[in-house]
Write a protein that holds these residues in place. Structure first.
Motif, mmCIF file in Angstrom:
data_model
loop_
_atom_site.group_PDB
_atom_site.id
_atom_site.type_symbol
_atom_site.label_atom_id
_atom_site.label_comp_id
_atom_site.label_asym_id
_atom_site.label_seq_id
_atom_site.Cartn_x
_atom_site.Cartn_y
_atom_site.Cartn_z
ATOM 1 N N MET A 1 0.824 -1.194 0.000
ATOM 2 C CA MET A 1 0.000 0.000 0.000
ATOM 3 C C MET A 1 0.868 1.258 0.000
ATOM 4 O O MET A 1 0.594 2.191 -0.710
ATOM 5 N N HIS A 2 1.928 1.246 0.824
ATOM 6 C CA HIS A 2 2.830 2.388 0.912
ATOM 7 C C HIS A 2 3.455 2.693 -0.451
ATOM 8 O O HIS A 2 3.604 3.850 -0.820
ATOM 9 N N GLU A 3 3.808 1.647 -1.194
ATOM 10 C CA GLU A 3 4.417 1.836 -2.515
ATOM 11 C C GLU A 3 3.442 2.501 -3.481
ATOM 12 O O GLU A 3 3.837 3.338 -4.293
ATOM 13 N N LYS A 4 2.146 2.147 -3.382
ATOM 14 C CA LYS A 4 1.129 2.757 -4.232
ATOM 15 C C LYS A 4 1.017 4.249 -3.956
ATOM 16 O O LYS A 4 0.906 5.058 -4.867
ATOM 17 N N ILE A 5 1.022 4.603 -2.685
ATOM 18 C CA ILE A 5 0.914 6.009 -2.286
ATOM 19 C C ILE A 5 2.110 6.785 -2.810
ATOM 20 O O ILE A 5 1.971 7.872 -3.362
ATOM 21 N N GLU A 6 3.307 6.230 -2.639
ATOM 22 C CA GLU A 6 4.517 6.903 -3.109
ATOM 23 C C GLU A 6 4.491 7.080 -4.622
ATOM 24 O O GLU A 6 4.861 8.134 -5.129
ATOM 25 N N LYS A 7 4.038 6.064 -5.344
ATOM 26 C CA LYS A 7 3.963 6.160 -6.806
ATOM 27 C C LYS A 7 2.976 7.250 -7.213
ATOM 28 O O LYS A 7 3.243 8.038 -8.112
ATOM 29 N N HIS A 8 1.824 7.302 -6.517
ATOM 30 C CA HIS A 8 0.825 8.334 -6.813
ATOM 31 C C HIS A 8 1.399 9.726 -6.571
ATOM 32 O O HIS A 8 1.194 10.639 -7.376
ATOM 33 N N LYS A 9 2.127 9.897 -5.458
ATOM 34 C CA LYS A 9 2.754 11.193 -5.160
ATOM 35 C C LYS A 9 3.706 11.592 -6.277
ATOM 36 O O LYS A 9 3.701 12.739 -6.721
ATOM 37 N N GLU A 10 4.529 10.661 -6.718
ATOM 38 C CA GLU A 10 5.493 10.941 -7.781
ATOM 39 C C GLU A 10 4.779 11.342 -9.071
ATOM 40 O O GLU A 10 5.197 12.285 -9.753
ATOM 41 N N GLU A 11 3.694 10.635 -9.403
ATOM 42 C CA GLU A 11 2.938 10.964 -10.613
ATOM 43 C C GLU A 11 2.326 12.355 -10.517
ATOM 44 O O GLU A 11 2.296 13.095 -11.495
ATOM 45 N N GLU A 12 1.835 12.723 -9.334
ATOM 46 C CA GLU A 12 1.246 14.048 -9.144
ATOM 47 C C GLU A 12 2.314 15.137 -9.234
ATOM 48 O O GLU A 12 2.088 16.187 -9.835
ATOM 49 N N ILE A 13 3.472 14.916 -8.652
ATOM 50 C CA ILE A 13 4.559 15.896 -8.684
ATOM 51 C C ILE A 13 5.024 16.138 -10.115
ATOM 52 O O ILE A 13 5.350 17.261 -10.489
ATOM 53 N N ASP A 87 -0.821 3.117 11.845
ATOM 54 C CA ASP A 87 -1.248 1.841 11.286
ATOM 55 C C ASP A 87 -2.749 1.923 11.023
ATOM 56 O O ASP A 87 -3.556 1.818 11.949
ATOM 57 N N PRO A 88 -3.177 2.124 9.761
ATOM 58 C CA PRO A 88 -4.600 2.284 9.475
ATOM 59 C C PRO A 88 -5.430 1.062 9.851
ATOM 60 O O PRO A 88 -6.572 1.192 10.264
ATOM 61 N N GLU A 89 -4.876 -0.116 9.736
ATOM 62 C CA GLU A 89 -5.617 -1.332 10.099
ATOM 63 C C GLU A 89 -5.883 -1.381 11.599
ATOM 64 O O GLU A 89 -6.959 -1.778 12.034
ATOM 65 N N GLU A 90 -4.901 -0.975 12.395
ATOM 66 C CA GLU A 90 -5.078 -0.941 13.842
ATOM 67 C C GLU A 90 -6.131 0.103 14.215
ATOM 68 O O GLU A 90 -6.964 -0.122 15.090
ATOM 69 N N MET A 91 -6.105 1.244 13.544
ATOM 70 C CA MET A 91 -7.098 2.283 13.804
ATOM 71 C C MET A 91 -8.500 1.765 13.479
ATOM 72 O O MET A 91 -9.450 1.975 14.238
ATOM 73 N N LYS A 92 -8.633 1.084 12.360
ATOM 74 C CA LYS A 92 -9.916 0.510 11.960
ATOM 75 C C LYS A 92 -10.401 -0.489 13.016
ATOM 76 O O LYS A 92 -11.563 -0.470 13.404
ATOM 77 N N ARG A 93 -9.501 -1.351 13.488
ATOM 78 C CA ARG A 93 -9.851 -2.338 14.498
ATOM 79 C C ARG A 93 -10.340 -1.660 15.773
ATOM 80 O O ARG A 93 -11.350 -2.037 16.358
ATOM 81 N N GLN A 94 -9.626 -0.619 16.204
ATOM 82 C CA GLN A 94 -10.011 0.105 17.417
ATOM 83 C C GLN A 94 -11.364 0.788 17.255
ATOM 84 O O GLN A 94 -12.169 0.810 18.194
ATOM 85 N N MET A 95 -11.626 1.347 16.078
ATOM 86 C CA MET A 95 -12.907 2.017 15.843
ATOM 87 C C MET A 95 -14.060 1.023 15.877
ATOM 88 O O MET A 95 -15.115 1.291 16.463
ATOM 89 N N ILE A 96 -13.861 -0.134 15.266
ATOM 90 C CA ILE A 96 -14.900 -1.172 15.275
ATOM 91 C C ILE A 96 -15.154 -1.640 16.695
ATOM 92 O O ILE A 96 -16.302 -1.783 17.118
ATOM 93 N N GLU A 97 -14.080 -1.849 17.449
ATOM 94 C CA GLU A 97 -14.203 -2.272 18.839
ATOM 95 C C GLU A 97 -14.982 -1.235 19.661
ATOM 96 O O GLU A 97 -15.873 -1.572 20.426
#
Length: 107
Positions: A1-13, A87-97
């Motif tokens: 996921m991190h690689e996708k974000i970095e690639k998107h940033k590079e494309e936008e720049i 960690d977005p997954e941990e945040m999601k887990r905490q919100m559901i809990e």
């Protein structure tokens, strides 16, 4: 996921080019800035390395604009304890809990 974000940033720049340096005045003061223009469509942004954390002093695009209105130089850091990596997954887990705990119990 991190690689996708970095690639998107590079494309936008890559869609922007440096138009030059300019001195601009906004409500927060006058700043020496780099002026960047978007290659496709409308978009201008002025950035200064004197402005933290993002550097943006002024932004104009079709239908929207933003300007720096205040510089806060004497802010105190209120972060306590060790810094954790987001960690977005941990945040999601905490919100559901939390939602499950707040959910009214059915009879």
């Amino acid at each position: 996921m991190h690689e996708k974000i970095e690639k998107h940033k590079e494309e936008e720049i890559e869609k922007w080019h440096l138009a030059g340096s300019e001195s601009i005045t906004v409500p927060a003061g006058t700043f020496s800035c780099q002026h960047w223009k978007k290659d496709e469509g409308a978009g201008d942004v002025w950035v200064s390395d004197k402005i933290s954390p993002f550097g943006m002093v002024k932004y104009i695009s079709s239908g929207e604009s933003m300007v720096l209105v205040k510089v806060i130089a004497d802010a105190k850091d209120h972060i306590t304890g060790p810094v954790k990596i987001f960690d977005p997954e941990e945040m999601k887990r905490q919100m559901i809990e939390k939602m499950q705990q707040e959910k009214p119990q059915q009879p």
